[in-house]
Write a protein that holds these residues in place. Sequence first.
Motif, PDB file in Angstrom:
ATOM      1  N   ASP A  31      77.576  33.891  67.165  1.00 61.63           N
ATOM      2  CA  ASP A  31      78.624  33.093  67.792  1.00 61.63           C
ATOM      3  C   ASP A  31      78.949  31.865  66.945  1.00 61.63           C
ATOM      4  OD1 ASP A  31      78.982  34.654  70.063  1.00 61.63           O
ATOM      5  OD2 ASP A  31      77.351  33.663  71.135  1.00 61.63           O
ATOM      6  N   VAL A  32      80.234  31.595  66.811  1.00 61.19           N
ATOM      7  CA  VAL A  32      80.720  30.388  66.152  1.00 61.19           C
ATOM      8  C   VAL A  32      81.667  29.720  67.129  1.00 61.19           C
ATOM      9  CG1 VAL A  32      82.049  29.442  64.240  1.00 61.19           C
ATOM     10  CG2 VAL A  32      80.511  31.370  63.844  1.00 61.19           C
ATOM     11  N   ASP A  33      81.269  28.568  67.624  1.00 58.45           N
ATOM     12  CA  ASP A  33      82.080  27.831  68.604  1.00 58.45           C
ATOM     13  C   ASP A  33      82.490  28.715  69.782  1.00 58.45           C
ATOM     14  OD1 ASP A  33      81.924  25.542  67.036  1.00 58.45           O
ATOM     15  OD2 ASP A  33      83.741  26.061  65.918  1.00 58.45           O
ATOM     16  N   GLY A  34      81.539  29.524  70.258  1.00 56.67           N
ATOM     17  CA  GLY A  34      81.783  30.372  71.415  1.00 56.67           C
ATOM     18  C   GLY A  34      82.548  31.651  71.123  1.00 56.67           C
ATOM     19  N   GLU A  35      82.869  31.899  69.868  1.00 58.52           N
ATOM     20  CA  GLU A  35      83.601  33.104  69.496  1.00 58.52           C
ATOM     21  C   GLU A  35      82.680  34.037  68.714  1.00 58.52           C
ATOM     22  OE1 GLU A  35      87.517  34.269  66.888  1.00 58.52           O
ATOM     23  OE2 GLU A  35      87.462  32.332  67.906  1.00 58.52           O
ATOM     24  N   GLU A  36      82.655  35.307  69.086  1.00 59.81           N
ATOM     25  CA  GLU A  36      81.780  36.273  68.431  1.00 59.81           C
ATOM     26  C   GLU A  36      82.327  36.636  67.052  1.00 59.81           C
ATOM     27  OE1 GLU A  36      81.102  40.645  69.588  1.00 59.81           O
ATOM     28  OE2 GLU A  36      79.601  39.493  70.713  1.00 59.81           O
ATOM     29  N   ARG A  37      81.460  36.565  66.064  1.00 57.78           N
ATOM     30  CA  ARG A  37      81.806  36.918  64.684  1.00 57.78           C
ATOM     31  C   ARG A  37      80.789  37.926  64.173  1.00 57.78           C
ATOM     32  NH1 ARG A  37      86.376  34.047  62.592  1.00 57.78           N
ATOM     33  NH2 ARG A  37      86.680  32.365  64.053  1.00 57.78           N
ATOM     34  N   VAL A  38      81.154  38.670  63.152  1.00 57.06           N
ATOM     35  CA  VAL A  38      80.228  39.625  62.545  1.00 57.06           C
ATOM     36  C   VAL A  38      80.107  39.346  61.057  1.00 57.06           C
ATOM     37  CG1 VAL A  38      80.632  41.453  64.235  1.00 57.06           C
ATOM     38  CG2 VAL A  38      82.040  41.350  62.178  1.00 57.06           C
ATOM     39  N   HIS A  39      78.956  39.730  60.519  1.00 55.20           N
ATOM     40  CA  HIS A  39      78.711  39.627  59.081  1.00 55.20           C
ATOM     41  C   HIS A  39      78.331  41.010  58.593  1.00 55.20           C
ATOM     42  CE1 HIS A  39      77.386  38.254  55.185  1.00 55.20           C
ATOM     43  NE2 HIS A  39      76.244  38.899  55.380  1.00 55.20           N
ATOM     44  N   ARG A  40      79.126  41.529  57.676  1.00 54.81           N
ATOM     45  CA  ARG A  40      78.892  42.862  57.134  1.00 54.81           C
ATOM     46  C   ARG A  40      77.795  42.803  56.082  1.00 54.81           C
ATOM     47  NH1 ARG A  40      83.477  46.617  54.236  1.00 54.81           N
ATOM     48  NH2 ARG A  40      82.200  48.480  54.082  1.00 54.81           N
ATOM     49  N   ASN A  41      76.822  43.702  56.187  1.00 49.95           N
ATOM     50  CA  ASN A  41      75.725  43.780  55.235  1.00 49.95           C
ATOM     51  C   ASN A  41      75.717  45.191  54.653  1.00 49.95           C
ATOM     52  OD1 ASN A  41      73.256  43.978  53.916  1.00 49.95           O
ATOM     53  ND2 ASN A  41      72.306  42.492  55.275  1.00 49.95           N
ATOM     54  N   HIS A  42      76.182  45.337  53.418  1.00 50.81           N
ATOM     55  CA  HIS A  42      76.296  46.654  52.789  1.00 50.81           C
ATOM     56  C   HIS A  42      74.942  47.318  52.552  1.00 50.81           C
ATOM     57  CE1 HIS A  42      80.544  45.959  52.041  1.00 50.81           C
ATOM     58  NE2 HIS A  42      80.233  44.748  51.635  1.00 50.81           N
ATOM     59  N   ASP A  43      73.885  46.542  52.555  1.00 53.99           N
ATOM     60  CA  ASP A  43      72.557  47.103  52.302  1.00 53.99           C
ATOM     61  C   ASP A  43      72.021  47.887  53.491  1.00 53.99           C
ATOM     62  OD1 ASP A  43      72.540  45.954  49.788  1.00 53.99           O
ATOM     63  OD2 ASP A  43      71.533  44.141  50.490  1.00 53.99           O
ATOM     64  N   ARG A  44      72.655  47.746  54.647  1.00 55.59           N
ATOM     65  CA  ARG A  44      72.190  48.448  55.847  1.00 55.59           C
ATOM     66  C   ARG A  44      73.189  49.544  56.196  1.00 55.59           C
ATOM     67  NH1 ARG A  44      70.509  42.958  58.593  1.00 55.59           N
ATOM     68  NH2 ARG A  44      72.688  42.972  59.133  1.00 55.59           N
ATOM     69  N   ALA A  45      73.194  50.606  55.399  1.00 61.36           N
ATOM     70  CA  ALA A  45      74.089  51.743  55.617  1.00 61.36           C
ATOM     71  C   ALA A  45      73.243  52.987  55.869  1.00 61.36           C
ATOM     72  CB  ALA A  45      74.988  51.954  54.408  1.00 61.36           C
ATOM     73  N   PHE A  46      73.673  53.785  56.837  1.00 59.12           N
ATOM     74  CA  PHE A  46      72.914  54.961  57.249  1.00 59.12           C
ATOM     75  C   PHE A  46      73.845  56.163  57.364  1.00 59.12           C
ATOM     76  CE2 PHE A  46      71.003  51.128  58.858  1.00 59.12           C
ATOM     77  CZ  PHE A  46      69.671  51.263  58.487  1.00 59.12           C
ATOM     78  N   GLU A  47      73.292  57.353  57.170  1.00 58.36           N
ATOM     79  CA  GLU A  47      74.099  58.572  57.246  1.00 58.36           C
ATOM     80  C   GLU A  47      74.524  58.889  58.671  1.00 58.36           C
ATOM     81  OE1 GLU A  47      72.764  62.058  55.250  1.00 58.36           O
ATOM     82  OE2 GLU A  47      72.074  60.927  53.506  1.00 58.36           O
ATOM     83  N   THR A  48      73.677  58.570  59.647  1.00 62.13           N
ATOM     84  CA  THR A  48      73.998  58.897  61.037  1.00 62.13           C
ATOM     85  C   THR A  48      73.895  57.656  61.917  1.00 62.13           C
ATOM     86  OG1 THR A  48      71.722  59.416  61.681  1.00 62.13           O
ATOM     87  CG2 THR A  48      73.026  61.227  60.741  1.00 62.13           C
ATOM     88  N   GLU A  49      74.572  57.719  63.051  1.00 62.96           N
ATOM     89  CA  GLU A  49      74.500  56.620  64.008  1.00 62.96           C
ATOM     90  C   GLU A  49      73.091  56.500  64.580  1.00 62.96           C
ATOM     91  OE1 GLU A  49      77.036  54.826  67.771  1.00 62.96           O
ATOM     92  OE2 GLU A  49      77.425  56.861  67.091  1.00 62.96           O
ATOM     93  N   ALA A  50      72.417  57.640  64.738  1.00 64.29           N
ATOM     94  CA  ALA A  50      71.050  57.632  65.268  1.00 64.29           C
ATOM     95  C   ALA A  50      70.099  56.875  64.333  1.00 64.29           C
ATOM     96  CB  ALA A  50      70.560  59.060  65.484  1.00 64.29           C
ATOM     97  N   GLU A  51      70.271  57.039  63.021  1.00 60.50           N
ATOM     98  CA  GLU A  51      69.435  56.303  62.065  1.00 60.50           C
ATOM     99  C   GLU A  51      69.701  54.802  62.163  1.00 60.50           C
ATOM    100  OE1 GLU A  51      70.518  58.013  58.329  1.00 60.50           O
ATOM    101  OE2 GLU A  51      69.112  59.678  58.522  1.00 60.50           O
ATOM    102  N   ALA A  52      70.963  54.429  62.324  1.00 58.16           N
ATOM    103  CA  ALA A  52      71.312  53.018  62.463  1.00 58.16           C
ATOM    104  C   ALA A  52      70.692  52.438  63.736  1.00 58.16           C
ATOM    105  CB  ALA A  52      72.824  52.841  62.475  1.00 58.16           C
ATOM    106  N   GLN A  53      70.760  53.189  64.833  1.00 55.83           N
ATOM    107  CA  GLN A  53      70.188  52.729  66.093  1.00 55.83           C
ATOM    108  C   GLN A  53      68.672  52.589  65.984  1.00 55.83           C
ATOM    109  OE1 GLN A  53      72.011  51.763  68.796  1.00 55.83           O
ATOM    110  NE2 GLN A  53      70.059  50.982  69.509  1.00 55.83           N
ATOM    111  N   ALA A  54      68.032  53.514  65.280  1.00 60.73           N
ATOM    112  CA  ALA A  54      66.583  53.441  65.089  1.00 60.73           C
ATOM    113  C   ALA A  54      66.205  52.197  64.294  1.00 60.73           C
ATOM    114  CB  ALA A  54      66.079  54.699  64.384  1.00 60.73           C
TER     115      ALA A  54
END
Length: 62
Positions: A31-54
């Motif tokens: 959160d930045v001043d009450g607004e949700e923001r995201v930061h993309r991290n290219h090092d955390r890439a997975f082939e499947t959504e299940a791997e990302a969730q794990a």
Amino acid sequence: MAQKYRIQRMANIKAPNGAEATHYEVWDVFDVDGEERVHRNHDRAFETEAEAQAWIEAQDDK
């Protein structure tokens, strides 16, 4: 406060060899001043959504 994450599906055109170019990245959410923001991290890439969730669940266990 626990770290928050978002799984983002990333889809590109298919590779020339026909391989599927879809993958999932795990982004940091904060959160930045009450607004949700995201930061993309290219090092955390997975082939499947299940791997990302794990990966997220493993971080929650720490």
